[in-house]
Design a protein around this motif. Structure first.
Motif, PDB file in Angstrom:
ATOM      1  N   GLY A 119     -37.598   7.628  31.174  1.00 43.49           N
ATOM      2  CA  GLY A 119     -38.324   6.792  33.086  1.00 43.49           C
ATOM      3  C   GLY A 119     -36.865   7.554  33.527  1.00 43.49           C
ATOM      4  O   GLY A 119     -36.900   7.071  34.551  1.00 43.49           O
ATOM      5  N   GLN A 120     -35.635   6.671  33.425  1.00 35.93           N
ATOM      6  CA  GLN A 120     -34.351   6.720  34.685  1.00 35.93           C
ATOM      7  C   GLN A 120     -34.157   8.019  35.021  1.00 35.93           C
ATOM      8  O   GLN A 120     -34.225   9.176  34.868  1.00 35.93           O
ATOM      9  N   THR A 121     -34.092   7.568  36.236  1.00 33.28           N
ATOM     10  CA  THR A 121     -34.252   8.857  37.694  1.00 33.28           C
ATOM     11  C   THR A 121     -32.180   9.503  37.397  1.00 33.28           C
ATOM     12  O   THR A 121     -31.073   8.283  36.677  1.00 33.28           O
ATOM     13  N   LEU A 122     -31.797  10.657  37.297  1.00 32.64           N
ATOM     14  CA  LEU A 122     -30.261  10.647  37.392  1.00 32.64           C
ATOM     15  C   LEU A 122     -29.645   9.434  38.327  1.00 32.64           C
ATOM     16  O   LEU A 122     -28.620   9.706  38.471  1.00 32.64           O
ATOM     17  N   LEU A 123     -30.396   9.911  39.734  1.00 32.74           N
ATOM     18  CA  LEU A 123     -29.429   9.130  40.472  1.00 32.74           C
ATOM     19  C   LEU A 123     -29.159   7.493  39.600  1.00 32.74           C
ATOM     20  O   LEU A 123     -28.090   6.766  40.078  1.00 32.74           O
ATOM     21  N   GLU A 124     -30.169   6.956  39.249  1.00 32.21           N
ATOM     22  CA  GLU A 124     -30.154   5.799  38.460  1.00 32.21           C
ATOM     23  C   GLU A 124     -28.591   5.346  37.511  1.00 32.21           C
ATOM     24  O   GLU A 124     -27.882   4.420  37.342  1.00 32.21           O
ATOM     25  N   PHE A 125     -28.745   6.491  36.457  1.00 33.48           N
ATOM     26  CA  PHE A 125     -28.089   7.267  35.338  1.00 33.48           C
ATOM     27  C   PHE A 125     -26.185   7.261  35.869  1.00 33.48           C
ATOM     28  O   PHE A 125     -25.283   6.515  36.220  1.00 33.48           O
ATOM     29  N   LEU A 126     -26.036   7.884  37.298  1.00 37.94           N
ATOM     30  CA  LEU A 126     -25.267   7.997  37.941  1.00 37.94           C
ATOM     31  C   LEU A 126     -24.425   6.678  38.562  1.00 37.94           C
ATOM     32  O   LEU A 126     -23.393   6.466  38.381  1.00 37.94           O
ATOM     33  N   ARG A 127     -25.320   6.006  39.324  1.00 39.82           N
ATOM     34  CA  ARG A 127     -25.064   4.738  39.856  1.00 39.82           C
ATOM     35  C   ARG A 127     -24.129   3.641  38.797  1.00 39.82           C
ATOM     36  O   ARG A 127     -23.821   2.859  38.946  1.00 39.82           O
ATOM     37  N   GLY A 128     -25.743   3.746  38.007  1.00 42.87           N
ATOM     38  CA  GLY A 128     -25.730   2.203  37.088  1.00 42.87           C
ATOM     39  C   GLY A 128     -24.621   2.695  35.503  1.00 42.87           C
ATOM     40  O   GLY A 128     -24.474   1.467  34.974  1.00 42.87           O
ATOM     41  N   GLU A 129     -24.976   3.653  35.142  1.00 37.66           N
ATOM     42  CA  GLU A 129     -24.388   4.139  33.772  1.00 37.66           C
ATOM     43  C   GLU A 129     -22.684   4.557  34.077  1.00 37.66           C
ATOM     44  O   GLU A 129     -21.432   4.143  33.230  1.00 37.66           O
ATOM     45  N   LEU A 130     -22.676   4.965  34.681  1.00 40.82           N
ATOM     46  CA  LEU A 130     -21.272   6.344  35.295  1.00 40.82           C
ATOM     47  C   LEU A 130     -20.189   5.445  36.758  1.00 40.82           C
ATOM     48  O   LEU A 130     -19.435   5.524  36.702  1.00 40.82           O
ATOM     49  N   SER A 131     -21.178   4.423  37.249  1.00 42.49           N
ATOM     50  CA  SER A 131     -20.186   4.044  38.009  1.00 42.49           C
ATOM     51  C   SER A 131     -20.063   4.862  39.320  1.00 42.49           C
ATOM     52  O   SER A 131     -18.506   4.826  39.928  1.00 42.49           O
ATOM     53  N   LEU A 132     -20.903   6.023  39.339  1.00 42.59           N
ATOM     54  CA  LEU A 132     -20.778   6.619  40.072  1.00 42.59           C
ATOM     55  C   LEU A 132     -21.591   6.630  41.539  1.00 42.59           C
ATOM     56  O   LEU A 132     -22.765   6.848  41.463  1.00 42.59           O
ATOM     57  N   PHE A 133     -21.044   6.330  42.595  1.00 46.70           N
ATOM     58  CA  PHE A 133     -21.594   4.962  43.549  1.00 46.70           C
ATOM     59  C   PHE A 133     -21.605   6.511  44.564  1.00 46.70           C
ATOM     60  O   PHE A 133     -22.731   6.048  45.882  1.00 46.70           O
ATOM     61  N   GLY A 134     -20.972   7.158  44.857  1.00 48.92           N
ATOM     62  CA  GLY A 134     -21.725   8.108  46.236  1.00 48.92           C
ATOM     63  C   GLY A 134     -22.338   8.901  46.192  1.00 48.92           C
ATOM     64  O   GLY A 134     -23.121   8.347  47.547  1.00 48.92           O
ATOM     65  N   ALA A 135     -23.606   9.217  45.837  1.00 47.13           N
ATOM     66  CA  ALA A 135     -24.641   9.420  45.466  1.00 47.13           C
ATOM     67  C   ALA A 135     -25.605   7.859  45.923  1.00 47.13           C
ATOM     68  O   ALA A 135     -25.719   6.767  45.226  1.00 47.13           O
ATOM     69  N   LYS A 136     -26.268   7.951  47.051  1.00 45.36           N
ATOM     70  CA  LYS A 136     -26.969   6.817  46.965  1.00 45.36           C
ATOM     71  C   LYS A 136     -28.062   7.248  47.998  1.00 45.36           C
ATOM     72  O   LYS A 136     -29.255   7.663  47.375  1.00 45.36           O
ATOM     73  N   GLU A 137     -29.389   5.463  47.112  1.00 43.73           N
ATOM     74  CA  GLU A 137     -30.655   5.384  47.062  1.00 43.73           C
ATOM     75  C   GLU A 137     -30.788   5.428  48.750  1.00 43.73           C
ATOM     76  O   GLU A 137     -30.320   3.918  48.752  1.00 43.73           O
TER      77      GLU A 137
END
Length: 162
Positions: A22-40
């Motif tokens: 159920g993890q979104t791509l946004l959550e994965f990018l920010r939470g797992e990969l520390s790619l913070f450019g995309a914002k919620e």
């Protein structure tokens, strides 16, 4: 929650990771990969702050599950600059004052990049359609449209001189 192993490209790097179903791509990018450019922003696909490119298409990463990125190439705003140098599109956003608070800027850049990858000489209406899903509350849209037009022109000129 069920776990899945995904393998995909993120900004040109091969990534293999275990994600929750159920993890979104946004959550994965920010939470797992520390790619913070995309914002919620809205979490509902209405504001465009989370826009990334998946297989060359602009998508709202808050609406896409991370498991759906399996086998895909994902590009985030962090992937635009190369070798510590801003991309032409990023430079033109700065030159045209097409950013202020910066919250919408990464998503706006990714929607613009997807457009410029499809067409090297977009008209004003094409640009407006391409960024229609990206909301900006600070700059208004004229500087953004001007920046995208200028970037398209510079990219065409650079390609012609190669």
């Amino acid at each position: 929650m069920a776990k899945h192993v995904i393998t995909c490209g993120i900004n040109g790097a091969a990534i293999s990771a275990e994600v929750d179903s159920g993890q979104t791509l946004l959550e994965f990018l920010r939470g797992e990969l520390s790619l913070f450019g995309a914002k919620e922003g809205c979490g509902e696909g209405e504001c465009g702050a989370c826009t990334v490119m998946v297989n060359g298409r602009a998508v709202n990463s808050c609406l896409m599950l991370a498991v759906e990125a399996d086998g895909c190439e994902v590009k985030t705003v962090e992937g635009l600059a190369q070798g510590g140098k801003l991309a032409i599109l990023q430079e033109e956003f700065v030159q045209h004052d097409a950013l202020q608070c910066g919250f919408c800027t990464p998503g706006m850049l990714m929607s613009a990049r997807a457009l410029l990858d499809r067409t090297s000489d977009p008209g004003e209406e094409e640009i407006k359609v391409a960024i229609a899903g990206n909301l900006c509350r600070c700059t208004g849209y004229l500087p953004i449209v001007s920046a995208i037009q200028a970037a398209a022109k510079r990219e065409r000129e650079e390609t012609a001189s190669e």
